[in-house]
Write an enzyme that holds these catalytic residues in place. Structure first.
Site, PDB file in Angstrom:
ATOM      1  N   ALA A 166     -10.343 -27.835 -36.804  1.00  0.00           N
ATOM      2  CA  ALA A 166      -9.777 -27.159 -37.618  1.00  0.00           C
ATOM      3  C   ALA A 166      -8.837 -26.176 -36.674  1.00  0.00           C
ATOM      4  O   ALA A 166      -9.261 -25.585 -35.600  1.00  0.00           O
ATOM      5  CB  ALA A 166     -10.487 -26.273 -38.466  1.00  0.00           C
ATOM      6  N   SER A 167      -7.666 -25.656 -37.520  1.00  0.00           N
ATOM      7  CA  SER A 167      -6.971 -24.576 -36.801  1.00  0.00           C
ATOM      8  C   SER A 167      -6.761 -24.797 -35.356  1.00  0.00           C
ATOM      9  O   SER A 167      -6.139 -25.925 -34.704  1.00  0.00           O
ATOM     10  CB  SER A 167      -7.776 -23.279 -37.214  1.00  0.00           C
ATOM     11  N   ALA A 168      -7.083 -23.733 -34.478  1.00  0.00           N
ATOM     12  CA  ALA A 168      -6.736 -23.915 -33.063  1.00  0.00           C
ATOM     13  C   ALA A 168      -7.381 -25.126 -32.415  1.00  0.00           C
ATOM     14  O   ALA A 168      -6.858 -25.609 -31.512  1.00  0.00           O
ATOM     15  CB  ALA A 168      -7.357 -22.385 -32.554  1.00  0.00           C
TER      16      ALA A 168
END
Length: 259
Positions: free
Chosen positions: A82-84
């Protein structure tokens, strides 16, 4: 046999990784990855990913190190990217995902304060950051920037089939039926005020250092002392009867350990 590297827990900058180590919180920093890449010495890498994300620039540094590596890099999403962490996943020459795993992409965010001019600058900076993040997805998937930014703006969760169809991954591991995993996608990040407190020395009960910066070794020693206090209390309790006991003399010290 490829060298295995884990990307798990919060993605954090190298200068605060030691704080996560003190609390035994799983994390990944650029230095941790860079050291393992150096040790690999050109051998193939198998990067195992299960992370809710974290700091954008730390992820960018890890992504760049993996993309620049001379040997073959295979990234495997085994839980959540997720995300980064999803940016790091895109660094693989081959990207694989477990049938029970997910990818989540969204816009960058930050806490800011100031007048309307400062807020305008912050908004512009975040928009630029979103575009740089989208570059990693674009290079892997071949999708247009506009479409990627729309997906990020909606906070899009991709099942293995979605990720394969859109080109985020090259293969679904095991080729089994997909079972969706449950996760809120939140990185296990230590609150910034706690990190600032430790780094700036805002801790109680440190003789002679109440208003001074506390270095890394001092904090580590405090943890050692803290653990020893607990062991001493347990030993004392085990050697006494079950009659009511007064509070241990070190109790208040532990209550005010962190500001």
């Amino acid at each position: 046999m490829p060298k295995r590297i884990n990307v798990k827990g919060a993605i954090v900058s190298s200068d605060i990784g030691w704080i996560y180590e003190l609390f035994d919180i799983e994390h990944t920093s650029p230095k941790l990855i860079a050291d393992q890449i150096t040790d690999a010495n050109g051998e193939d890498l198998e990067v195992i990913i299960n992370s809710g994300g974290g700091e954008v620039y730390a992820a960018s540094e890890i992504y760049t190190d993996l993309k620049s590596y001379d040997g073959n890099v295979e990234t495997r999403i085994v839980g959540l990217a997720a995300s980064a962490a999803s940016v790091i996943a895109m660094a693989g020459d081959k990207v694989m995902i477990a049938p029970t795993a997910e990818i989540m992409i969204h816009n960058a965010s930050m806490i800011s304060r100031g007048d309307h001019r400062e807020m305008g600058k912050t908004a512009h900076m975040l928009q630029n950051t979103d575009k740089t993040i989208a570059n990693a997805y674009r290079l892997k998937s071949g999708m247009e920037e506009k479409e990627l930014l729309e997906l990020m703006g909606e906070e899009t969760w991709l099942t293995p089939q979605d990720a394969l169809e859109k080109g985020f991954v090259d293969e679904i591991m095991f080729d089994n039926e997909i079972k969706l995993s449950a996760s809120n996608g939140e990185a296990n990040l230590i609150p910034q005020e706690v990190i600032d407190g430790i780094r700036q020395g805002k801790l109680n009960k440190v003789p002679g250092k109440t208003k001074q910066a506390i270095d890394k070794e001092t904090v580590k020693q405090m943890f050692v002392d803290f653990k020893q206090e607990i062991l001493n209390e347990l030993k004392l309790n085990n050697n006494q009867s079950n009659e009511p006991k007064p509070s241990a003399p070190t109790q208040n010290k532990r209550k005010g350990f962190i500001f």
